[in-house]
Design a protein around this motif. Sequence first.
Motif, PDB file in Angstrom:
ATOM      1  N   VAL A  53       0.834  -1.196   0.000  1.00  0.00           N
ATOM      2  CA  VAL A  53       0.000   0.000   0.000  1.00  0.00           C
ATOM      3  C   VAL A  53       0.870   1.247   0.000  1.00  0.00           C
ATOM      4  CG1 VAL A  53      -1.857  -1.198   1.228  1.00  0.00           C
ATOM      5  CG2 VAL A  53      -0.170   0.110   2.536  1.00  0.00           C
ATOM      6  N   GLU A  54       0.277   2.357  -0.419  1.00  0.00           N
ATOM      7  CA  GLU A  54       0.983   3.630  -0.376  1.00  0.00           C
ATOM      8  C   GLU A  54       0.105   4.680   0.299  1.00  0.00           C
ATOM      9  OE1 GLU A  54       0.688   5.733  -4.537  1.00  0.00           O
ATOM     10  OE2 GLU A  54       1.285   3.636  -4.824  1.00  0.00           O
ATOM     11  N   GLU A  55       0.770   5.637   0.920  1.00  0.00           N
ATOM     12  CA  GLU A  55       0.042   6.681   1.637  1.00  0.00           C
ATOM     13  C   GLU A  55      -0.373   7.774   0.675  1.00  0.00           C
ATOM     14  OE1 GLU A  55       0.524   8.811   5.930  1.00  0.00           O
ATOM     15  OE2 GLU A  55       2.245   8.975   4.572  1.00  0.00           O
ATOM     16  N   LEU A  56      -1.624   8.175   0.768  1.00  0.00           N
ATOM     17  CA  LEU A  56      -2.164   9.232  -0.071  1.00  0.00           C
ATOM     18  C   LEU A  56      -2.008  10.582   0.627  1.00  0.00           C
ATOM     19  CD1 LEU A  56      -5.399   7.371  -1.241  1.00  0.00           C
ATOM     20  CD2 LEU A  56      -3.149   7.452  -2.344  1.00  0.00           C
ATOM     21  N   PRO A  57      -2.153  11.689  -0.113  1.00  0.00           N
ATOM     22  CA  PRO A  57      -1.957  13.015   0.492  1.00  0.00           C
ATOM     23  C   PRO A  57      -2.796  13.279   1.734  1.00  0.00           C
ATOM     24  CG  PRO A  57      -2.017  13.208  -1.897  1.00  0.00           C
ATOM     25  CD  PRO A  57      -2.380  11.785  -1.560  1.00  0.00           C
ATOM     26  N   ASP A  58      -3.980  12.679   1.832  1.00  0.00           N
ATOM     27  CA  ASP A  58      -4.844  12.933   2.993  1.00  0.00           C
ATOM     28  C   ASP A  58      -4.532  12.006   4.171  1.00  0.00           C
ATOM     29  OD1 ASP A  58      -5.802  10.520   2.134  1.00  0.00           O
ATOM     30  OD2 ASP A  58      -7.876  11.172   1.827  1.00  0.00           O
ATOM     31  N   GLY A  59      -3.485  11.186   4.037  1.00  0.00           N
ATOM     32  CA  GLY A  59      -3.094  10.314   5.141  1.00  0.00           C
ATOM     33  C   GLY A  59      -3.695   8.928   5.087  1.00  0.00           C
ATOM     34  N   THR A  60      -4.659   8.694   4.195  1.00  0.00           N
ATOM     35  CA  THR A  60      -5.216   7.355   4.037  1.00  0.00           C
ATOM     36  C   THR A  60      -4.280   6.503   3.181  1.00  0.00           C
ATOM     37  OG1 THR A  60      -6.484   7.984   2.070  1.00  0.00           O
ATOM     38  CG2 THR A  60      -7.561   8.235   4.220  1.00  0.00           C
ATOM     39  N   VAL A  61      -4.524   5.202   3.165  1.00  0.00           N
ATOM     40  CA  VAL A  61      -3.691   4.318   2.356  1.00  0.00           C
ATOM     41  C   VAL A  61      -4.561   3.521   1.392  1.00  0.00           C
ATOM     42  CG1 VAL A  61      -1.877   4.101   4.098  1.00  0.00           C
ATOM     43  CG2 VAL A  61      -3.780   2.475   4.097  1.00  0.00           C
ATOM     44  N   ALA A  62      -3.947   3.098   0.305  1.00  0.00           N
ATOM     45  CA  ALA A  62      -4.647   2.293  -0.689  1.00  0.00           C
ATOM     46  C   ALA A  62      -3.641   1.370  -1.358  1.00  0.00           C
ATOM     47  CB  ALA A  62      -5.310   3.187  -1.738  1.00  0.00           C
ATOM     48  N   VAL A  63      -4.132   0.286  -1.923  1.00  0.00           N
ATOM     49  CA  VAL A  63      -3.257  -0.611  -2.671  1.00  0.00           C
ATOM     50  C   VAL A  63      -2.582   0.179  -3.785  1.00  0.00           C
ATOM     51  CG1 VAL A  63      -3.205  -2.643  -4.168  1.00  0.00           C
ATOM     52  CG2 VAL A  63      -4.648  -2.639  -2.149  1.00  0.00           C
ATOM     53  N   SER A  64      -1.283  -0.049  -3.958  1.00  0.00           N
ATOM     54  CA  SER A  64      -0.489   0.777  -4.870  1.00  0.00           C
ATOM     55  C   SER A  64      -0.961   0.721  -6.313  1.00  0.00           C
ATOM     56  CB  SER A  64       0.983   0.361  -4.799  1.00  0.00           C
ATOM     57  OG  SER A  64       1.523   0.703  -3.540  1.00  0.00           O
ATOM     58  N   LYS A  65      -1.346  -0.465  -6.783  1.00  0.00           N
ATOM     59  CA  LYS A  65      -1.794  -0.603  -8.161  1.00  0.00           C
ATOM     60  C   LYS A  65      -3.187  -1.228  -8.165  1.00  0.00           C
ATOM     61  CE  LYS A  65       0.943  -1.330 -11.534  1.00  0.00           C
ATOM     62  NZ  LYS A  65       1.861  -1.876 -12.564  1.00  0.00           N
ATOM     63  N   THR A  66      -4.117  -0.570  -8.822  1.00  0.00           N
ATOM     64  CA  THR A  66      -5.486  -1.062  -8.873  1.00  0.00           C
ATOM     65  C   THR A  66      -5.666  -1.915 -10.121  1.00  0.00           C
ATOM     66  OG1 THR A  66      -6.262   0.942  -7.763  1.00  0.00           O
ATOM     67  CG2 THR A  66      -7.910  -0.427  -8.876  1.00  0.00           C
ATOM     68  N   PRO A  67      -5.916  -3.209  -9.948  1.00  0.00           N
ATOM     69  CA  PRO A  67      -6.103  -4.072 -11.119  1.00  0.00           C
ATOM     70  C   PRO A  67      -7.472  -3.873 -11.745  1.00  0.00           C
ATOM     71  CG  PRO A  67      -6.453  -5.316  -9.121  1.00  0.00           C
ATOM     72  CD  PRO A  67      -6.028  -3.933  -8.684  1.00  0.00           C
ATOM     73  N   ASP A  68      -7.616  -4.324 -12.978  1.00  0.00           N
ATOM     74  CA  ASP A  68      -8.920  -4.217 -13.658  1.00  0.00           C
ATOM     75  C   ASP A  68      -9.982  -5.039 -12.934  1.00  0.00           C
ATOM     76  OD1 ASP A  68      -7.838  -2.577 -15.588  1.00  0.00           O
ATOM     77  OD2 ASP A  68      -7.297  -4.240 -16.897  1.00  0.00           O
ATOM     78  N   ASP A  69      -9.578  -6.215 -12.453  1.00  0.00           N
ATOM     79  CA  ASP A  69     -10.496  -7.059 -11.700  1.00  0.00           C
ATOM     80  C   ASP A  69      -9.966  -7.231 -10.278  1.00  0.00           C
ATOM     81  OD1 ASP A  69     -12.199  -7.627 -13.949  1.00  0.00           O
ATOM     82  OD2 ASP A  69     -10.618  -8.969 -14.688  1.00  0.00           O
ATOM     83  N   ALA A  70     -10.868  -7.335  -9.319  1.00  0.00           N
ATOM     84  CA  ALA A  70     -10.465  -7.467  -7.923  1.00  0.00           C
ATOM     85  C   ALA A  70      -9.585  -8.701  -7.728  1.00  0.00           C
ATOM     86  CB  ALA A  70     -11.695  -7.561  -7.032  1.00  0.00           C
ATOM     87  N   VAL A  71      -8.513  -8.526  -6.955  1.00  0.00           N
ATOM     88  CA  VAL A  71      -7.609  -9.638  -6.636  1.00  0.00           C
ATOM     89  C   VAL A  71      -7.916 -10.093  -5.222  1.00  0.00           C
ATOM     90  CG1 VAL A  71      -5.220 -10.346  -6.318  1.00  0.00           C
ATOM     91  CG2 VAL A  71      -5.819  -8.787  -8.183  1.00  0.00           C
ATOM     92  N   LEU A  72      -8.456 -11.283  -5.088  1.00  0.00           N
ATOM     93  CA  LEU A  72      -8.847 -11.790  -3.780  1.00  0.00           C
ATOM     94  C   LEU A  72      -7.769 -12.643  -3.133  1.00  0.00           C
ATOM     95  CD1 LEU A  72     -12.539 -12.782  -4.608  1.00  0.00           C
ATOM     96  CD2 LEU A  72     -11.660 -10.603  -3.721  1.00  0.00           C
ATOM     97  N   ARG A  73      -6.851 -13.151  -3.940  1.00  0.00           N
ATOM     98  CA  ARG A  73      -5.745 -13.944  -3.414  1.00  0.00           C
ATOM     99  C   ARG A  73      -4.445 -13.439  -4.031  1.00  0.00           C
ATOM    100  NH1 ARG A  73      -5.746 -19.896  -4.505  1.00  0.00           N
ATOM    101  NH2 ARG A  73      -5.782 -19.116  -6.668  1.00  0.00           N
ATOM    102  N   ARG A  74      -3.385 -13.436  -3.235  1.00  0.00           N
ATOM    103  CA  ARG A  74      -2.100 -12.976  -3.747  1.00  0.00           C
ATOM    104  C   ARG A  74      -1.676 -13.793  -4.962  1.00  0.00           C
ATOM    105  NH1 ARG A  74       3.459 -13.683  -3.250  1.00  0.00           N
ATOM    106  NH2 ARG A  74       4.659 -11.759  -2.986  1.00  0.00           N
ATOM    107  N   GLN A  75      -2.001 -15.076  -4.960  1.00  0.00           N
ATOM    108  CA  GLN A  75      -1.601 -15.954  -6.059  1.00  0.00           C
ATOM    109  C   GLN A  75      -2.239 -15.543  -7.378  1.00  0.00           C
ATOM    110  OE1 GLN A  75      -2.665 -16.804  -3.104  1.00  0.00           O
ATOM    111  NE2 GLN A  75      -1.509 -18.505  -2.220  1.00  0.00           N
ATOM    112  N   ASP A  76      -3.342 -14.785  -7.313  1.00  0.00           N
ATOM    113  CA  ASP A  76      -4.035 -14.372  -8.540  1.00  0.00           C
ATOM    114  C   ASP A  76      -3.517 -13.045  -9.084  1.00  0.00           C
ATOM    115  OD1 ASP A  76      -5.666 -16.625  -8.382  1.00  0.00           O
ATOM    116  OD2 ASP A  76      -7.137 -15.593  -7.139  1.00  0.00           O
TER     117      ASP A  76
END
Length: 232
Positions: free
Chosen positions: A147-170
Amino acid sequence: MRICTITVRAGSKGVPGKNLRVVAGRPLFGHSVVQAARSGLFDEVVVSSDSPQILELAPTFGATGVVVRPPEMATDTAGKVPAIAHAVRETELRTGRAFDVCVDLDATSPLRTIDDIRGAVAMFEASRPDSLITGAEARRNPYFNLVEELPDGTVAVSKTPDDAVLRRQDAPRCFDMNGSIYVWRREALLEDQVVFFPSTILYEMPAERSTDVDSEFDFAVVEWLMSRRTDL
């Protein structure tokens, strides 16, 4: 024809004098020189440094030539690739030969094996990209649990995939660059002096051979791992 460079600065802020510190019976930088020489791949094995002591020791580990690294290429802020290109040019002037394949072994990554060097060069020569880097599978994946920190102090996954990734293996496979081995096509290195090109490929190495010495902790890890090796 192939050339291997090992570029070794005299100074280091993280681990003072690290390249001359002895680990597993040799100065740290000496392991990379020995590996290059023993691989049997290279027409020239060249050490570039601003340290007279390193330049004097280099031939005892198998270097066929040394290059004095210019002061402006040996500062804390100087990039490594221009020093590699400089070493290649100086060696071509000395030998009167041009090298098709330019390889650099990082002096602070001694855990690689000779088979890693041979494998990386073979992969490069089979694919003929502009450059090749080495790396190990990343422990954290930017599509899933980096994750990376956004300007407002919240965090989000660094790269947003086209489809949700539910398992690291995917998630798409990601790698940590280990800085161990770099390979270039001569013209790409000398003309552009960068690491990445659209054609750049990666040679995968395991985590246990991917530690780069940049701190006292790293040095202790490398020292312990090398104490368990029998191929030194």
